[in-house]
Write a protein that holds these residues in place. Structure first.
Motif, short mmCIF file in Angstrom:
data_model
loop_
_atom_site.label_atom_id
_atom_site.label_comp_id
_atom_site.label_asym_id
_atom_site.label_seq_id
_atom_site.Cartn_x
_atom_site.Cartn_y
_atom_site.Cartn_z
N TYR A 169 12.32 32.04 -2.33
CA TYR A 169 12.15 33.53 -2.41
C TYR A 169 12.82 34.15 -1.29
O TYR A 169 13.20 35.35 -1.15
N ASP A 170 13.11 33.40 0.05
CA ASP A 170 13.60 33.97 1.05
C ASP A 170 15.02 33.99 1.28
O ASP A 170 15.98 33.09 0.86
N ALA A 171 15.74 35.20 1.43
CA ALA A 171 17.23 35.53 1.17
C ALA A 171 18.02 34.67 1.96
O ALA A 171 18.91 34.28 1.70
N ARG A 172 17.55 34.22 3.27
CA ARG A 172 18.19 33.33 4.30
C ARG A 172 18.35 32.02 3.57
O ARG A 172 19.58 31.41 3.37
N ARG A 173 17.37 31.52 3.08
CA ARG A 173 17.37 30.24 2.28
C ARG A 173 18.40 30.40 1.15
O ARG A 173 19.01 29.41 0.76
N ARG A 174 18.31 31.42 0.55
CA ARG A 174 19.01 31.58 -0.69
C ARG A 174 20.58 31.51 -0.45
O ARG A 174 21.29 31.07 -1.27
N ALA A 175 21.06 32.13 0.82
CA ALA A 175 22.20 32.04 0.99
C ALA A 175 22.84 30.64 1.06
O ALA A 175 23.87 30.40 0.62
N HIS A 176 21.89 29.80 1.73
CA HIS A 176 22.28 28.33 2.07
C HIS A 176 22.30 27.77 0.71
O HIS A 176 23.21 26.77 0.37
N ALA A 242 13.71 9.33 2.41
CA ALA A 242 12.79 9.99 2.91
C ALA A 242 12.12 10.46 1.06
O ALA A 242 12.70 10.19 0.38
N PRO A 243 10.49 10.58 1.34
CA PRO A 243 10.17 10.66 0.04
C PRO A 243 10.21 12.26 -0.23
O PRO A 243 10.60 13.03 0.74
N ALA A 244 9.93 12.58 -1.43
CA ALA A 244 10.13 13.81 -1.84
C ALA A 244 9.31 14.72 -1.08
O ALA A 244 8.24 14.42 -0.75
N SER A 245 9.56 16.00 -0.77
CA SER A 245 8.89 16.87 0.28
C SER A 245 9.53 18.19 0.14
O SER A 245 10.38 18.46 -0.68
N ARG A 246 8.88 19.13 1.11
CA ARG A 246 9.54 20.39 1.08
C ARG A 246 10.92 20.40 1.52
O ARG A 246 11.69 21.55 1.19
N THR A 247 11.35 19.75 2.08
CA THR A 247 12.72 19.33 2.74
C THR A 247 13.65 19.36 1.51
O THR A 247 14.77 19.97 1.64
N MET A 248 13.34 18.35 0.66
CA MET A 248 14.24 18.07 -0.63
C MET A 248 13.46 17.30 -1.70
O MET A 248 12.86 16.41 -1.22
N LEU A 249 13.77 17.67 -2.75
CA LEU A 249 13.12 16.65 -3.84
C LEU A 249 14.41 16.47 -4.77
O LEU A 249 15.11 17.55 -5.14
N VAL A 250 14.74 15.34 -5.21
CA VAL A 250 15.57 15.09 -6.03
C VAL A 250 15.07 14.05 -7.07
O VAL A 250 14.32 13.15 -6.66
N ALA A 251 15.27 14.55 -8.69
CA ALA A 251 14.81 13.54 -9.55
C ALA A 251 15.85 13.15 -10.49
O ALA A 251 16.52 14.40 -10.88
N ALA A 252 16.27 12.04 -10.54
CA ALA A 252 17.40 11.68 -11.43
C ALA A 252 17.27 10.37 -11.76
O ALA A 252 16.55 9.39 -11.29
N GLU A 266 26.39 15.50 1.53
CA GLU A 266 27.67 15.92 1.92
C GLU A 266 27.54 17.69 2.06
O GLU A 266 28.12 18.12 3.05
N LEU A 267 26.76 18.08 1.21
CA LEU A 267 26.75 19.67 1.11
C LEU A 267 25.63 20.08 1.97
O LEU A 267 25.28 21.41 2.06
N ASP A 268 24.72 19.09 2.84
CA ASP A 268 23.83 19.70 3.45
C ASP A 268 22.54 20.44 2.94
O ASP A 268 21.95 21.33 3.34
N ALA A 269 22.33 19.86 1.69
CA ALA A 269 21.48 20.72 0.65
C ALA A 269 19.98 20.62 1.26
O ALA A 269 19.40 21.70 1.10
N ALA A 270 19.71 19.75 2.16
CA ALA A 270 18.40 19.70 2.72
C ALA A 270 18.29 20.71 4.01
O ALA A 270 17.39 21.07 4.76
N GLY A 271 19.36 21.13 4.65
CA GLY A 271 19.72 21.64 5.80
C GLY A 271 19.51 23.25 5.33
O GLY A 271 18.79 23.97 4.52
N GLY A 272 19.76 24.15 6.62
CA GLY A 272 19.58 25.72 6.43
C GLY A 272 18.13 25.98 6.59
O GLY A 272 17.21 25.11 6.79
N PRO A 273 17.88 27.19 6.68
CA PRO A 273 16.65 27.61 6.95
C PRO A 273 15.55 27.43 5.78
O PRO A 273 16.08 26.93 4.60
#
Ligand code: IPD
Length: 273
Positions: A169-176, A242-252, A266-273
């Protein structure tokens, strides 16, 4: 007075979870129907959603604790009850996942309820409150929908994959998250954003999405759906082991996970705010 049950077998926990989640879904649906006038004026947007969220959560907590007074509950509105003893059950609840869809009447909002023991989710149910569709899983017992065992997608290449995701919901997170998406969308078949993480995970379990990822999810968003996806055979994890967490969850599916994982790194998907 009914007998108080303290069973902890995943099947018994699931049976209770399904019963309680169905009743909760009915309440969510009814409250939306009753509040439709308020929703349409838009002036009471937040009130309608908050009132339904709270009422559904209260109903679920009361129903669970009436039968199992010693259990703990972690809920989106309710917070966390006192720490549970080793071996005891903690319920993890999202009363309405997909609240924006709920507000607009998009038929993609759900009650998500999971039972956790010693930090491990052992049973979970997700009920789409708009349609009545239901997904369940117990640890080691598989993932199911309408009597059919789920096994995820058979896709093996990322460029042929339909990938679901969501945004905070946070705009800065959304930008990333938007920048990550811009990098990903040219490397996959297409992207879907349905707006309810629990249902996204169930769709990945069913193979309606080939994979799903999101940064910033709370435990109640993914506890039940994560077990359902894992029991359908998907790898459900974070990045770099890493286990699934607030930082990142991938299911595939296991065959697809490494390719999606590497692009997300590569895209630093777990990075940013
Ligand atoms: C949200 C939904 C959405 C996801 C967000 C969640 P809520 O949960 O699951 O799909 O992208 O990250 O917060 O607020 O509707 O319960």
């Amino acid at each position: 007075m009914s007998e108080i049950s303290v069973a902890t077998a995943p099947d018994e926990l699931l049976a209770l979870a399904v019963r309680v989640a169905r009743e909760a879904a009915a309440t969510a649906r009814r409250m939306r129907a009753e509040a439709i006038g308020d929703v349409e004026t838009k002036s009471t947007d937040t009130d309608v959603v908050t009132a339904a969220d709270k009422a559904v959560e209260r109903q679920v907590v009361e129903a669970l604790l009436a039968e199992r007074p010693g259990d703990g509950v972690l809920g989106e509105e309710y917070g966390d009850s006192a720490e549970v003893a080793p071996g005891a059950i903690r319920w993890i609840l999202d009363p309405i996942d997909g609240t924006v869809n709920y507000l607009y009447g998009l038929p993609q909002y759900a009650v998500s309820l999971a039972a956790e023991r010693d930090g491990e989710v052992v049973a979970g149910v997700v009920v789409n409150a708009a349609t009545g569709d239901e997904w369940t899983a117990t640890r080691g017992g598989g993932a199911w929908r309408a009597g059919r065992r789920l096994s995820g997608s058979v896709r093996t290449t990322l460029d042929q994959s339909l990938v679901g995701t969501g945004f905070g919901y946070d705009a800065r997170r959304r930008a990333h998250q938007g920048a990550v998406l811009a990098g990903l969308i040219t490397r996959v078949r297409d992207i879907r954003r349905f707006g309810a993480a629990a249902l996204d995970l169930c769709m990945a379990a069913e193979g309606l999405l080939d994979a799903y990822f999101e940064k910033g999810l709370n435990a109640w968003d993914h506890a039940a759906g994560g077990l359902i996806a894992a029991e359908a055979g998907l790898t459900v994890a974070g990045l770099a082991g890493a286990p699934a967490s607030r930082t990142m969850l991938v299911a595939a599916p296991p065959a697809l996970f490494p390719a999606l994982h590497d692009v997300l790194v590569e895209l630093d998907a777990a990075g940013g705010p």
